[in-house]
Motif scaffolding. Structure first.
Motif, PDB file in Angstrom:
ATOM      1  N   ALA A  15      40.773  -0.436 -80.996  1.00  0.00           N
ATOM      2  CA  ALA A  15      40.620   0.595 -82.024  1.00  0.00           C
ATOM      3  C   ALA A  15      39.467   0.275 -82.966  1.00  0.00           C
ATOM      4  O   ALA A  15      38.667   1.150 -83.308  1.00  0.00           O
ATOM      5  N   VAL A  16      39.351  -0.976 -83.377  1.00  0.00           N
ATOM      6  CA  VAL A  16      38.280  -1.355 -84.301  1.00  0.00           C
ATOM      7  C   VAL A  16      36.922  -1.275 -83.618  1.00  0.00           C
ATOM      8  O   VAL A  16      35.943  -0.775 -84.197  1.00  0.00           O
TER       9      VAL A  16
ATOM     10  N   SER B 144      36.087   0.614 -80.995  1.00  0.00           N
ATOM     11  CA  SER B 144      35.727   2.007 -80.731  1.00  0.00           C
ATOM     12  C   SER B 144      35.335   2.734 -82.023  1.00  0.00           C
ATOM     13  O   SER B 144      34.441   3.583 -82.017  1.00  0.00           O
ATOM     14  N   ALA B 145      35.972   2.397 -83.132  1.00  0.00           N
ATOM     15  CA  ALA B 145      35.590   3.009 -84.415  1.00  0.00           C
ATOM     16  C   ALA B 145      34.201   2.545 -84.838  1.00  0.00           C
ATOM     17  O   ALA B 145      33.386   3.346 -85.312  1.00  0.00           O
TER      18      ALA B 145
ATOM     19  N   TYR C 288      33.860   8.017 -78.182  1.00  0.00           N
ATOM     20  CA  TYR C 288      34.452   6.842 -78.822  1.00  0.00           C
ATOM     21  C   TYR C 288      35.579   7.244 -79.761  1.00  0.00           C
ATOM     22  O   TYR C 288      36.576   6.532 -79.893  1.00  0.00           O
ATOM     23  N   LEU C 289      35.440   8.389 -80.413  1.00  0.00           N
ATOM     24  CA  LEU C 289      36.504   8.867 -81.291  1.00  0.00           C
ATOM     25  C   LEU C 289      37.745   9.252 -80.492  1.00  0.00           C
ATOM     26  O   LEU C 289      38.872   9.018 -80.941  1.00  0.00           O
TER      27      LEU C 289
ATOM     28  N   ASN D 246      39.525   6.102 -79.767  1.00  0.00           N
ATOM     29  CA  ASN D 246      40.234   5.662 -80.961  1.00  0.00           C
ATOM     30  C   ASN D 246      41.514   6.465 -81.167  1.00  0.00           C
ATOM     31  O   ASN D 246      42.558   5.904 -81.497  1.00  0.00           O
TER      32      ASN D 246
ATOM     33  N   THR E 165      44.184   5.189 -78.741  1.00  0.00           N
ATOM     34  CA  THR E 165      44.799   3.916 -79.133  1.00  0.00           C
ATOM     35  C   THR E 165      45.758   4.095 -80.297  1.00  0.00           C
ATOM     36  O   THR E 165      46.795   3.432 -80.357  1.00  0.00           O
ATOM     37  N   ILE E 166      45.437   5.009 -81.206  1.00  0.00           N
ATOM     38  CA  ILE E 166      46.369   5.305 -82.302  1.00  0.00           C
ATOM     39  C   ILE E 166      47.661   5.909 -81.737  1.00  0.00           C
ATOM     40  O   ILE E 166      48.758   5.613 -82.222  1.00  0.00           O
TER      41      ILE E 166
END
Length: 77
Positions: free
Chosen positions: A15-16, A18-19, A34-35, A38, A41-42
């Motif tokens: 997550a980190v 990709s952010a 990429y968003l 993210n 993963t959330i």
């Protein structure tokens, strides 16, 4: 190390990364992809917390509908 902790740390790292990749991406299409990573993963974080409805809403509404509209606007411009 338990499997839940290992899965959490792995997903947190994804997550980190990709952010950060989304923030520093020069191409708008790659930033949107990429968003999406993210958001997914959330959604898995929500599944780990025992909230399957929130995970489904996260994938359906954000990664599905909003990101498709965002990509459509990028392609239109």
């Amino acid at each position: 190390m338990s499997t839940d902790l290992f899965l959490f740390l792995t997903l947190a790292m994804i997550a980190v990364v990709s952010a950060g990749a989304m923030l520093f991406s020069t191409n708008a299409i790659y930033a949107a992809l990429y968003l999406i990573v993210n958001f997914c993963t959330i959604a898995v974080f929500y599944l780990l917390l025992g909230a399957p409805f929130l995970a489904m809403v996260q994938v359906t509404v954000y990664a599905g509908a909003i990101m498709v509209l965002f990509l459509f606007v990028i392609m239109l411009l």
